[in-house]
Scaffold this motif. Structure first.
Motif, short mmCIF file in Angstrom:
data_model
loop_
_atom_site.label_atom_id
_atom_site.label_comp_id
_atom_site.label_asym_id
_atom_site.label_seq_id
_atom_site.Cartn_x
_atom_site.Cartn_y
_atom_site.Cartn_z
N LEU A 147 -41.10 -7.70 16.42
CA LEU A 147 -41.95 -8.06 17.54
C LEU A 147 -41.80 -9.54 17.91
O LEU A 147 -41.80 -9.90 19.09
N CYS A 148 -41.65 -10.38 16.90
CA CYS A 148 -41.47 -11.81 17.15
C CYS A 148 -40.16 -12.07 17.88
O CYS A 148 -40.10 -12.86 18.84
N SER A 149 -39.10 -11.43 17.43
CA SER A 149 -37.79 -11.59 18.07
C SER A 149 -37.81 -10.99 19.48
O SER A 149 -37.25 -11.58 20.41
N ALA A 150 -38.45 -9.85 19.62
CA ALA A 150 -38.52 -9.20 20.94
C ALA A 150 -39.26 -10.08 21.94
O ALA A 150 -38.92 -10.10 23.13
N ALA A 151 -40.24 -10.84 21.47
CA ALA A 151 -40.99 -11.73 22.37
C ALA A 151 -40.06 -12.76 23.00
O ALA A 151 -40.16 -13.06 24.20
N GLY A 152 -39.15 -13.32 22.20
CA GLY A 152 -38.20 -14.28 22.74
C GLY A 152 -37.30 -13.67 23.79
O GLY A 152 -36.96 -14.30 24.80
N SER A 153 -36.91 -12.43 23.56
CA SER A 153 -36.04 -11.74 24.51
C SER A 153 -36.77 -11.33 25.78
O SER A 153 -36.32 -11.59 26.90
N ASP A 180 -29.88 -6.61 35.36
CA ASP A 180 -30.29 -6.97 34.00
C ASP A 180 -30.56 -5.74 33.13
O ASP A 180 -30.51 -5.83 31.90
N MET A 181 -30.83 -4.60 33.74
CA MET A 181 -31.24 -3.41 33.00
C MET A 181 -30.26 -2.98 31.90
O MET A 181 -30.69 -2.55 30.82
N PRO A 182 -28.92 -3.05 32.12
CA PRO A 182 -28.01 -2.60 31.07
C PRO A 182 -28.15 -3.36 29.76
O PRO A 182 -27.72 -2.87 28.71
N PHE A 183 -28.73 -4.55 29.80
CA PHE A 183 -28.85 -5.35 28.58
C PHE A 183 -29.99 -4.89 27.67
O PHE A 183 -30.02 -5.24 26.49
N TRP A 184 -30.94 -4.13 28.21
CA TRP A 184 -32.14 -3.80 27.44
C TRP A 184 -31.87 -2.91 26.24
O TRP A 184 -32.41 -3.14 25.16
N LEU A 185 -31.05 -1.89 26.40
CA LEU A 185 -30.76 -0.99 25.28
C LEU A 185 -30.05 -1.74 24.16
O LEU A 185 -30.41 -1.61 22.98
N GLY A 186 -29.06 -2.54 24.54
CA GLY A 186 -28.36 -3.33 23.54
C GLY A 186 -29.28 -4.30 22.84
O GLY A 186 -29.17 -4.51 21.62
N ASP A 187 -30.22 -4.89 23.59
CA ASP A 187 -31.15 -5.84 22.99
C ASP A 187 -32.07 -5.16 21.98
O ASP A 187 -32.46 -5.76 20.98
N PHE A 188 -32.44 -3.92 22.25
CA PHE A 188 -33.29 -3.19 21.31
C PHE A 188 -32.55 -3.03 19.97
O PHE A 188 -33.13 -3.24 18.90
N VAL A 189 -31.28 -2.66 20.04
CA VAL A 189 -30.48 -2.49 18.83
C VAL A 189 -30.32 -3.83 18.11
O VAL A 189 -30.49 -3.93 16.89
N LYS A 190 -29.99 -4.88 18.89
CA LYS A 190 -29.77 -6.20 18.28
C LYS A 190 -31.06 -6.76 17.68
O LYS A 190 -31.03 -7.39 16.62
N THR A 191 -32.17 -6.53 18.34
CA THR A 191 -33.45 -7.01 17.82
C THR A 191 -33.81 -6.30 16.52
O THR A 191 -34.36 -6.89 15.60
N THR A 192 -33.48 -5.02 16.45
CA THR A 192 -33.70 -4.26 15.21
C THR A 192 -32.88 -4.85 14.07
O THR A 192 -33.38 -5.03 12.94
N LEU A 193 -31.63 -5.18 14.35
CA LEU A 193 -30.77 -5.78 13.33
C LEU A 193 -31.29 -7.15 12.90
O LEU A 193 -31.29 -7.49 11.72
N VAL A 194 -31.74 -7.94 13.88
CA VAL A 194 -32.32 -9.26 13.58
C VAL A 194 -33.50 -9.10 12.63
O VAL A 194 -33.63 -9.83 11.64
#
Length: 212
Positions: A147-153, A180-194
């Protein structure tokens, strides 16, 4: 007596005051801090160069934001900010560390400018939240770090990225949001890894946040 005085002084500085009651001086960066900052700047550079996926808006999907938010969530707000700032500085002076091996000043005024300018702020915000929310009493749980990482994104990277595309491409806000929409799915995966990586790092090295 000497030992007690030393311990009292350390405790006072940690809590923000000196032993004589005055304000503590800000802690200077150590060689370890500088090494961590340099290492994470290199990590972000490597992430930016991992095979990008074109989106049609002139910006590729890479692991760049993974490196940015990992820097903030692992190193804390100050060192995370400095690591990302160092990465941007390396690109600005000509090292090909940006997406698609680009470099120089042009990316800071182009279609991806909003994203680049947002990175240090997002790392600072994510690190701040991890340090004072997820890191409270050492409870760096992956879900909270997520959630903290997602806030930054969500609150920094995407809004500034959308603004940059609107201004550079001279399109409507709706079109910029669409780009910008195509970036959201990738960001969810990357935020999970973070979250998974940062949580494990802080479990192994709980003193890391206290220093950052």
């Amino acid at each position: 007596m000497t030992t007690e005085t030393s311990e009292t002084s350390e405790t006072s500085e940690t809590s923000g005051t000196l032993a004589d009651g005055g304000p503590a001086r800000p802690r200077r960066l150590t060689t370890t801090d500088l090494a961590l900052i340099a290492a994470f700047a290199a990590l972000i550079s490597a992430c930016a160069l991992v095979g990008g996926i074109p989106t049609g808006a002139g910006i590729d999907i890479t692991l760049q934001t993974f490196g940015v938010m990992l820097a903030g969530c692992v190193l804390g707000p100050v060192r995370g900010f400095l690591a990302v700032a160092l990465y941007l500085a390396l690109g600005a002076i000509g090292l090909p560390v940006f997406s698609d091996h680009s470099s120089g000043i042009a990316p800071f005024t182009g279609v991806s400018a909003g994203y680049l300018w947002s990175f240090p702020v997002a790392a600072f915000l994510g690190g701040l939240l991890v340090k004072y929310v997820a890191g409270e009493k050492g409870k760096t749980r992956a879900l909270v770090v997520f959630l903290c990482s997602a806030a930054g994104s969500v609150f920094v990277i995407h809004p500034l990225g959308i603004t940059g595309m609107k201004l550079f491409l001279d399109v409507s806000w709706n079109d910029a949001l669409h780009f910008d929409m195509p970036f959201w799915l990738g960001d969810f995966v990357k935020t999970t890894l973070v979250a998974l990586v940062a949580a494990e790092v802080h479990r192994a090295f709980p003193q890391l946040l206290r220093r950052g």
